[in-house]
Scaffold this active site. Structure first.
Site, PDB file in Angstrom:
ATOM      1  N   MET A  30      46.950  37.918  34.457  1.00  0.00           N
ATOM      2  CA  MET A  30      47.234  37.126  35.652  1.00  0.00           C
ATOM      3  C   MET A  30      47.528  35.687  35.221  1.00  0.00           C
ATOM      4  SD  MET A  30      45.015  38.704  38.735  1.00  0.00           S
ATOM      5  CE  MET A  30      43.427  38.017  38.329  1.00  0.00           C
ATOM      6  N   HIS A  34      44.576  32.438  27.442  1.00  0.00           N
ATOM      7  CA  HIS A  34      43.661  31.805  26.488  1.00  0.00           C
ATOM      8  C   HIS A  34      43.572  32.693  25.249  1.00  0.00           C
ATOM      9  CE1 HIS A  34      40.902  34.845  27.942  1.00  0.00           C
ATOM     10  NE2 HIS A  34      40.960  34.344  29.163  1.00  0.00           N
ATOM     11  N   HIS A  37      43.490  36.473  25.592  1.00  0.00           N
ATOM     12  CA  HIS A  37      44.780  37.148  25.815  1.00  0.00           C
ATOM     13  C   HIS A  37      45.564  37.239  24.502  1.00  0.00           C
ATOM     14  CE1 HIS A  37      44.067  35.437  29.988  1.00  0.00           C
ATOM     15  NE2 HIS A  37      44.234  36.714  30.224  1.00  0.00           N
ATOM     16  N   ASP A  77      52.863  26.681  30.281  1.00  0.00           N
ATOM     17  CA  ASP A  77      52.008  26.809  29.103  1.00  0.00           C
ATOM     18  C   ASP A  77      51.891  28.287  28.681  1.00  0.00           C
ATOM     19  OD1 ASP A  77      50.074  25.744  27.199  1.00  0.00           O
ATOM     20  OD2 ASP A  77      48.625  26.910  28.360  1.00  0.00           O
ATOM     21  N   ASP A  78      51.792  29.174  29.659  1.00  0.00           N
ATOM     22  CA  ASP A  78      51.692  30.614  29.355  1.00  0.00           C
ATOM     23  C   ASP A  78      52.937  31.078  28.597  1.00  0.00           C
ATOM     24  OD1 ASP A  78      49.343  30.641  30.764  1.00  0.00           O
ATOM     25  OD2 ASP A  78      50.167  31.621  32.547  1.00  0.00           O
ATOM     26  N   GLN A  81      52.893  29.899  25.044  1.00  0.00           N
ATOM     27  CA  GLN A  81      51.960  30.676  24.215  1.00  0.00           C
ATOM     28  C   GLN A  81      52.541  32.055  23.889  1.00  0.00           C
ATOM     29  OE1 GLN A  81      47.719  30.554  24.636  1.00  0.00           O
ATOM     30  NE2 GLN A  81      47.886  29.386  26.525  1.00  0.00           N
ATOM     31  N   LYS A 149      35.796  42.530  28.286  1.00  0.00           N
ATOM     32  CA  LYS A 149      34.980  41.720  29.208  1.00  0.00           C
ATOM     33  C   LYS A 149      34.972  42.355  30.598  1.00  0.00           C
ATOM     34  CE  LYS A 149      36.150  37.744  31.102  1.00  0.00           C
ATOM     35  NZ  LYS A 149      35.834  37.930  32.537  1.00  0.00           N
ATOM     36  N   SER A 185      37.358  33.229  29.702  1.00  0.00           N
ATOM     37  CA  SER A 185      37.861  33.716  30.984  1.00  0.00           C
ATOM     38  C   SER A 185      38.747  32.624  31.555  1.00  0.00           C
ATOM     39  CB  SER A 185      36.678  33.975  31.931  1.00  0.00           C
ATOM     40  OG  SER A 185      37.133  34.040  33.263  1.00  0.00           O
ATOM     41  N   SER A 186      39.814  33.041  32.241  1.00  0.00           N
ATOM     42  CA  SER A 186      40.677  32.036  32.867  1.00  0.00           C
ATOM     43  C   SER A 186      39.877  31.203  33.863  1.00  0.00           C
ATOM     44  CB  SER A 186      41.833  32.719  33.592  1.00  0.00           C
ATOM     45  OG  SER A 186      42.532  33.527  32.673  1.00  0.00           O
ATOM     46  N   ARG A 187      38.824  31.808  34.435  1.00  0.00           N
ATOM     47  CA  ARG A 187      38.022  31.091  35.434  1.00  0.00           C
ATOM     48  C   ARG A 187      37.160  29.986  34.809  1.00  0.00           C
ATOM     49  NH1 ARG A 187      38.244  36.234  38.176  1.00  0.00           N
ATOM     50  NH2 ARG A 187      38.869  35.874  40.334  1.00  0.00           N
TER      51      ARG A 187
HETATM   52  O1  PAF Z   1      42.462  41.685  34.130  1.00  0.00           O
HETATM   53  C1  PAF Z   1      43.383  41.138  34.764  1.00  0.00           C
HETATM   54  O2  PAF Z   1      43.850  40.055  34.414  1.00  0.00           O
HETATM   55  C2  PAF Z   1      43.918  41.821  36.018  1.00  0.00           C
HETATM   56  O3  PAF Z   1      42.914  42.478  36.717  1.00  0.00           O
HETATM   57  C3  PAF Z   1      45.105  42.762  35.728  1.00  0.00           C
HETATM   58  C4  PAF Z   1      44.676  43.937  34.859  1.00  0.00           C
HETATM   59  C5  PAF Z   1      46.224  42.006  35.042  1.00  0.00           C
HETATM   60  C6  PAF Z   1      45.643  43.335  37.041  1.00  0.00           C
HETATM   61  O4  PAF Z   1      46.086  42.313  37.886  1.00  0.00           O
END
Ligand code: PAF
Length: 298
Positions: A30, A34, A37, A77-78, A81, A149, A185-187
């Site tokens: 999404m 980071h 990913h 930025d994404d 990367q 995660k 985590s992106s959060r």
């Molecule tokens: O893990 C995520 O970032 C999302 O849940 C995913 C798998 C891309 C689905 O939107």
């Protein structure tokens, strides 16, 4: 690197790759990329000839609109990367191309989607499997790579792929962590400095569960209390759930001298963090090495 914004454009790129005999690895994301990913992209590159990364903040999987609206977005930025990581195509579909007016078909997950995250976030996994199914249809990946995660997400997706004969190999990668072991985590980028410092209790709570299990404790209520006490040491932290479950069913284990999964969700203000840890409770009864124990989930 190609940037594709519709399912049709994505499919035609992927048809070209397959026509050349190339295997495609997909990393669904999404965005707000980071190092976690990048680890997924690295594995996709090892396993396949070309890599596609999807970037789509999927409204169907958010049960709160404020969470969807505040989800971090950093497309430029994404893309940078992805380019640097050797990605062949970024699939960044528009909302309109994913969910045009009249869209009404969903994938319905089963029992694995009900406890834990499913209980706290109604409709979440229905949204996840629906979008993942659509991403698979557009990208046609040979392999798709997900992070551990989101353990329950991985289990629900594996189930969908098997149940619906999707023929995509699902591969998982261990959680990448910060210097103090907080899961990336992106959060995390939405945490204030104080909340970020406090967030380490998520990992420390898993630590106490692991230590207690190694010392022989198997009582779920006692393990939950130990973890809750750790979270309570931070005034800004609010525990949503902590539990020890069977990693195959995600329910209370019927055999507690087995491979167990400790799971936790904690709020810091309006940011919700999750984490998990596989714990080998068999190690007490026999001497199996952890490396082989975790093969099931790799
Ligand atoms: O893990 C995520 O970032 C999302 O849940 C995913 C798998 C891309 C689905 O939107």
């Amino acid at each position: 690197m190609q940037i594709l914004e519709s399912p049709a454009a994505m499919r035609s790129w992927s048809d070209e790759q397959h026509a050349c005999g190339l295997r495609i690895g997909l990393v669904p994301t999404m965005g707000a990329l980071h190092a976690g990913h990048l680890a997924l992209i690295g594995v996709a590159r090892e396993r396949c000839d070309v890599v596609a990364v999807s970037i789509f903040v999927n409204p169907l999987q958010f049960n709160r609109t404020d969470d969807f609206e505040h989800y971090p977005r950093s497309v430029d930025d994404d893309l940078e990367q992805c380019r640097a990581a050797g990605v062949g195509a970024v699939y960044a579909p528009t909302q309109q191309s994913m969910y045009p007016p009249g869209f009404e078909t969903h994938v319905e997950p089963g029992a694995l989607a009900e406890p834990l995250e499913g209980a706290g976030r109604p409709g979440h996994f229905r949204g996840v499997v629906t979008v993942v199914c659509k991403l698979f249809n557009a990208v046609g990946p040979d392999v798709a790579v997900f992070g551990q995660k989101d353990f329950q997400q991985l289990a629900v997706i594996r189930r969908m792929v098997a149940d619906l004969d999707m023929g995509v190999e699902i591969c998982s990668v261990s959680t990448v962590r910060e210097h103090d072991d907080l899961a990336l985590s992106s959060r995390n980028r939405r945490l204030s400095p104080d909340q970020r410092a406090a967030a380490v209790v998520v990992v420390r709570a898993l630590d106490v569960i692991e230590v207690a299990i190694s010392a022989g404790s198997r009582d779920a209520v006692e393990l939950q209390r130990l973890a809750a006490d750790v979270v309570a040491t931070e005034a800004t932290a609010r525990l949503e759930y902590v539990d020890v479950v069977d990693p195959h069913t995600l329910l209370a284990p019927t055999d507690t001298n087995a491979l167990l999964l400790a799971v936790i969700a904690v709020w810091f203000g309006d940011v919700r963090l999750i984490d998990n840890r596989l714990i080998d409770a068999r190690a007490l009864t026999d001497d199996r090495a952890n490396a082989t124990v975790f093969d099931d989930f790799a």
